[in-house]
Design a protein around this motif. Structure first.
Motif, PDB file in Angstrom:
ATOM      1  N   PRO A   1     -48.617   1.359  -2.896  1.00  0.00           N
ATOM      2  CA  PRO A   1     -50.012   1.278  -3.359  1.00  0.00           C
ATOM      3  C   PRO A   1     -50.349  -0.083  -3.981  1.00  0.00           C
ATOM      4  N   ALA A   2     -49.414  -0.675  -4.714  1.00  0.00           N
ATOM      5  CA  ALA A   2     -49.656  -1.987  -5.315  1.00  0.00           C
ATOM      6  C   ALA A   2     -49.789  -3.065  -4.238  1.00  0.00           C
ATOM      7  N   LEU A   3     -48.985  -2.967  -3.189  1.00  0.00           N
ATOM      8  CA  LEU A   3     -49.043  -3.945  -2.104  1.00  0.00           C
ATOM      9  C   LEU A   3     -50.399  -3.933  -1.406  1.00  0.00           C
ATOM     10  N   ARG A   4     -50.999  -2.769  -1.274  1.00  0.00           N
ATOM     11  CA  ARG A   4     -52.284  -2.664  -0.568  1.00  0.00           C
ATOM     12  C   ARG A   4     -53.376  -3.495  -1.232  1.00  0.00           C
ATOM     13  N   GLY A   5     -53.201  -3.823  -2.514  1.00  0.00           N
ATOM     14  CA  GLY A   5     -54.177  -4.638  -3.213  1.00  0.00           C
ATOM     15  C   GLY A   5     -53.878  -6.125  -3.185  1.00  0.00           C
ATOM     16  N   GLU A   6     -52.787  -6.524  -2.546  1.00  0.00           N
ATOM     17  CA  GLU A   6     -52.399  -7.932  -2.524  1.00  0.00           C
ATOM     18  C   GLU A   6     -53.109  -8.678  -1.396  1.00  0.00           C
TER      19      GLU A   6
ATOM     20  N   ALA B   1     -46.841 -14.721   1.689  1.00  0.00           N
ATOM     21  CA  ALA B   1     -45.523 -14.088   1.668  1.00  0.00           C
ATOM     22  C   ALA B   1     -44.686 -14.631   0.511  1.00  0.00           C
ATOM     23  N   HIS B   2     -44.727 -15.947   0.305  1.00  0.00           N
ATOM     24  CA  HIS B   2     -43.971 -16.554  -0.801  1.00  0.00           C
ATOM     25  C   HIS B   2     -44.636 -16.264  -2.140  1.00  0.00           C
ATOM     26  N   ARG B   3     -45.952 -16.308  -2.178  1.00  0.00           N
ATOM     27  CA  ARG B   3     -46.704 -16.126  -3.410  1.00  0.00           C
ATOM     28  C   ARG B   3     -46.501 -14.728  -3.998  1.00  0.00           C
ATOM     29  N   ALA B   4     -46.434 -13.733  -3.138  1.00  0.00           N
ATOM     30  CA  ALA B   4     -46.358 -12.345  -3.602  1.00  0.00           C
ATOM     31  C   ALA B   4     -45.191 -12.111  -4.551  1.00  0.00           C
ATOM     32  N   SER B   5     -44.032 -12.665  -4.215  1.00  0.00           N
ATOM     33  CA  SER B   5     -42.869 -12.420  -5.069  1.00  0.00           C
ATOM     34  C   SER B   5     -42.878 -13.278  -6.323  1.00  0.00           C
ATOM     35  N   LEU B   6     -43.653 -14.337  -6.320  1.00  0.00           N
ATOM     36  CA  LEU B   6     -43.687 -15.229  -7.479  1.00  0.00           C
ATOM     37  C   LEU B   6     -44.859 -14.952  -8.415  1.00  0.00           C
ATOM     38  N   ALA B   7     -46.009 -14.656  -7.843  1.00  0.00           N
ATOM     39  CA  ALA B   7     -47.207 -14.531  -8.677  1.00  0.00           C
ATOM     40  C   ALA B   7     -48.143 -13.443  -8.171  1.00  0.00           C
ATOM     41  N   GLY B   8     -47.578 -12.308  -7.804  1.00  0.00           N
ATOM     42  CA  GLY B   8     -48.414 -11.205  -7.340  1.00  0.00           C
ATOM     43  C   GLY B   8     -49.209 -10.605  -8.485  1.00  0.00           C
TER      44      GLY B   8
ATOM     45  N   PHE C   1     -48.401  -5.079  -8.761  1.00  0.00           N
ATOM     46  CA  PHE C   1     -47.304  -5.440  -7.865  1.00  0.00           C
ATOM     47  C   PHE C   1     -46.080  -5.866  -8.667  1.00  0.00           C
ATOM     48  N   GLN C   2     -46.270  -6.725  -9.656  1.00  0.00           N
ATOM     49  CA  GLN C   2     -45.163  -7.191 -10.495  1.00  0.00           C
ATOM     50  C   GLN C   2     -44.538  -6.036 -11.279  1.00  0.00           C
ATOM     51  N   LEU C   3     -45.373  -5.139 -11.791  1.00  0.00           N
ATOM     52  CA  LEU C   3     -44.871  -3.974 -12.526  1.00  0.00           C
ATOM     53  C   LEU C   3     -44.047  -3.067 -11.614  1.00  0.00           C
ATOM     54  N   ALA C   4     -44.532  -2.838 -10.400  1.00  0.00           N
ATOM     55  CA  ALA C   4     -43.792  -2.000  -9.446  1.00  0.00           C
ATOM     56  C   ALA C   4     -42.431  -2.613  -9.144  1.00  0.00           C
TER      57      ALA C   4
END
Length: 113
Positions: free
Chosen positions: A41-46, A75-82, A86-89
């Motif tokens: 669910p968090a990814l769907r908002g990215e 793709a790179h941004r998501a793991s660094l500054a999502g 997303f970060q909480l999940a």
């Protein structure tokens, strides 16, 4: 000229972020719940998120998440500054698998059917 049976290079490239999730076999249900109920669910908002697939090796205690993104930057941004959800999940999953970091790599998707 296009060669019959050969797809032209897709100018709309896509990128896959591969994330390895090692876990204790007795925590499979917990990890699955976190992926299904919190991470997806968090990814769907990215921005740029295009889909996800989870591959599971129950006996080996490993899962592989394949996250699809519209651009390499996303793709790179998501793991660094999502986003915060997303970060909480991800933080919750890290805690569940007993790690402070997940192995993540980004790949260009060259073929899809």
């Amino acid at each position: 000229m296009r060669t019959p049976g050969v797809a032209p290079h897709d100018v709309h490239a896509m990128y896959a972020q591969l994330i390895e999730l090692p876990f204790e076999p007795n925590r499979l249900d917990e990890v699955e719940c976190l992926v299904q109920c919190e991470l997806l669910p968090a990814l769907r908002g990215e921005p740029g998120f295009s889909g996800a697939t989870e591959l599971l090796d129950q006996g080996g205690g490993k899962a592989l998440l394949v996250l699809l993104w519209e651009t390499e930057f996303e793709a790179h941004r998501a793991s660094l500054a999502g986003s915060a959800p997303f970060q909480l999940a991800f933080a919750t999953i890290l805690q569940a698998v007993g790690s402070d970091r997940l192995a993540a790599t980004v790949w260009e998707v060259r073929a899809r059917a």
